[in-house]
Write an enzyme that holds these catalytic residues in place. Structure first.
Site, PDB file in Angstrom:
ATOM      1  N   GLY A  42      31.749  13.427  14.565  1.00 16.32           N
ATOM      2  CA  GLY A  42      31.904  14.171  15.744  1.00 16.32           C
ATOM      3  C   GLY A  42      32.876  15.449  15.454  1.00 16.32           C
ATOM      4  CB  CYS A  43      33.409  18.762  16.763  1.00 15.13           C
ATOM      5  SG  CYS A  43      33.439  18.148  18.546  1.00 15.13           S
ATOM      6  CE1 TYR A  44      38.717  18.687  20.633  1.00 11.04           C
ATOM      7  CE2 TYR A  44      36.918  17.731  21.825  1.00 11.04           C
ATOM      8  CZ  TYR A  44      38.095  18.651  21.900  1.00 11.04           C
ATOM      9  OH  TYR A  44      38.180  19.310  22.853  1.00 11.04           O
TER      10      TYR A  44
ATOM     11  CB  ALA B   9      39.749  18.614  13.683  1.00 15.95           C
TER      12      ALA B   9
END
Length: 344
Positions: free
Chosen positions: A147-149, A152
Site C-alpha cells: 500500500g501507499c502509506y 513510505a
C-alpha cells in the site's frame, strides 16, 4: 512481454498506462474493466492520440492465453478473486489492492471487511516491498504490491527496525496524503468544497494499512508492539508524507544513523537519503518512483524523527508495481521508471 491491465479506469490504472506506454520491455497488450467496452480516452481524455485502446471485458481464460503479465488495479474484494482465477495459469500477477498482503485471512477480514481469499493463495503471494524483499520478488509469480502509506512508512522505518535499535513500544506514525489516494469516486470527504483550504484526519485508529505495517515490522523485529498510525487528507492532488517517531534503545547520533540509512539503501536507486539537517517535501518526488527520507535524532529525548515522502500513485502504487515487474523478470529495476520528478 505482453501486459494486461485490469482496472484501468482508476487513478492507479491510469498511472500504469502512463508508465508502461514507454517501457522498453513491456507492451500493453490489452486493458480491461468491468464497465462497458469503450475507448479509454472517454475516461482519460489526456490520452487522446497517444493511447486509444478500448476497454475489454475481464475474461481470465483469454487474458491468461494472450498475456505474460497482468496488473490488477481493481478494488479490494475484487482483486483477490481475479488473482485466484489466474493462479493456475502460466502468467505473472501483480495485485495493487490489499487482497494479498495479509498472511492471516482473519486479519484481512477484520480490517478490510471483505471475505479473504484462500490461505493457500495467500501463501503463494510475495510481499513486494522492492528494496527489502528483492530475492523473493525475483522468484515470484504472484505478488502483493504494498500500500501507499505502508511503502513510505516501512522504507522510513526499515533500517532502524531491522537493526533492532528502537524501543519496540510507542512507535508513532503520522501520515498525510493528497486526495488522489481516496480514489476517483466522489465522496463528501474528497469533494473540492470539503477539502479546499482544509486539513482532515480520517479512519482514526482504524486504517486498513495498520496491520500491513505491523506485519512487516514484526518480520524485522518480533518484539515490536502495535503502532499508533494516524492518517490525514491534505488539499493537494498527489503525494504522501510520513513522519514517524521512535525511541532509540542505545546511544547514537544523527550522523551514525544516517550512515546506517546510507548502508541499507546504497544500491537502491529509488531511495534518496537527505543530508543531515535537510528534509524532503512531497513536491520533490511528484510524478516519480522516488522515496526521499530525512532523519534527525533529538539528543534531549533520545527520540528519532523520520520523514519519508513518496508520490502515492507512483512509488505508492503503479511505479512500485512496475519496479517489481522489472525485478520479477530479471530486468534493470529502473526500466521505464527513470523519471525526473515534476517540479514545481
Amino acid at each position: 512481454m505482453k501486459v494486461a491491465v485490469i482496472g484501468t479506469t482508476g487513478y492507479g490504472g491510469g498511472e500504469l498506462i502512463r508508465v508502461l506506454h514507454n517501457h522498453p520491455f513491456f507492451q500493453i497488450h490489452s486493458i480491461h474493466s468491468t464497465r462497458d467496452e469503450m475507448p479509454i480516452t472517454e475516461e482519460f481524455p489526456h490520452l487522446e492520440s497517444i493511447f486509444e485502446d478500448s476497454l475489454k471485458p475481464v475474461n481470465p481464460d483469454i487474458i491468461g492465453e494472450e498475456a505474460d503479465l497482468v496488473f490488477l488495479a481493481t478494488p479490494s474484494g475484487v482483486s483477490g478473486k481475479l488473482a485466484e482465477a489466474f493462479i493456475e495459469k502460466d502468467i505473472q500477477v501483480i495485485d495493487l489492492s490489499g487482497d494479498l498482503r495479509m498472511k492471516e485471512p482473519s486479519e484481512y477480514e477484520k480490517w478490510y471487511k471483505h471475505d479473504s481469499v484462500q490461505k493457500q493463495t495467500l501463501s503463494k503471494a510475495v510481499y513486494g516491498l522492492s528494496e527489502w524483499n528483492k530475492e523473493s520478488i525475483q522468484k515470484a509469480k504472484l505478488l502483493a504490491n504494498p500500500g501507499c502509506y505502508p511503502t513510505a512508512t516501512l522504507l522510513g522505518l526499515g533500517p532502524v527496525a531491522s537493526a533492532g535499535i528502537i524501543d519496540p513500544k510507542g512507535i508513532i506514525i503520522d501520515g498525510k496524503s493528497g486526495v488522489s489516494g481516496a480514489g476517483k469516486s466522489l465522496t463528501k470527504t474528497s469533494a473540492f468544497a470539503e477539502m479546499n483550504d482544509n486539513f482532515r484526519i480520517y479512519k482514526v485508529n482504524q486504517h486498513q494499512h495498520i496491520p500491513e505495517i505491523e506485519q512487516q515490522l514484526k518480520f524485522w523485529d518480533e518484539s515490536i508492539q502495535p503502532v499508533t498510525f494516524s492518517t490525514h487528507l491534505i488539499p493537494i492532488t498527489r503525494g504522501i508524507m510520513i513522519t514517524a517517531y521512535v525511541q532509540l534503545n542505545q546511544d547514537m547520533n544523527t550522523a551514525e544513523l544516517l550512515e546506517l540509512y546510507h548502508e541499507n539503501y546504497r544500491n537502491q536507486p529509488f531511495v534518496r537519503i537527505r543530508k543531515q539537517g535537510q528534509f524532503p517535501s512531497v513536491k520533490e518526488v511528484a510524478g516519480s518512483n522516488f522515496c526521499d527520507i530525512g532523519i534527525d535524532l533529538d539528543q534531549r529525548t533520545g527520540r528519532l524523527t523520520i520523514v519519508s515522502v513518496i508520490d502515492n500513485l507512483m512509488k505508492g502504487a503503479a511505479g512500485q508495481a512496475v519496479q517489481n515487474a522489472n525485478i520479477m523478470n530479471g530486468l534493470d529495476e529502473k526500466a521505464g521508471l527513470n523519471f525526473i520528478p515534476i517540479y514545481p
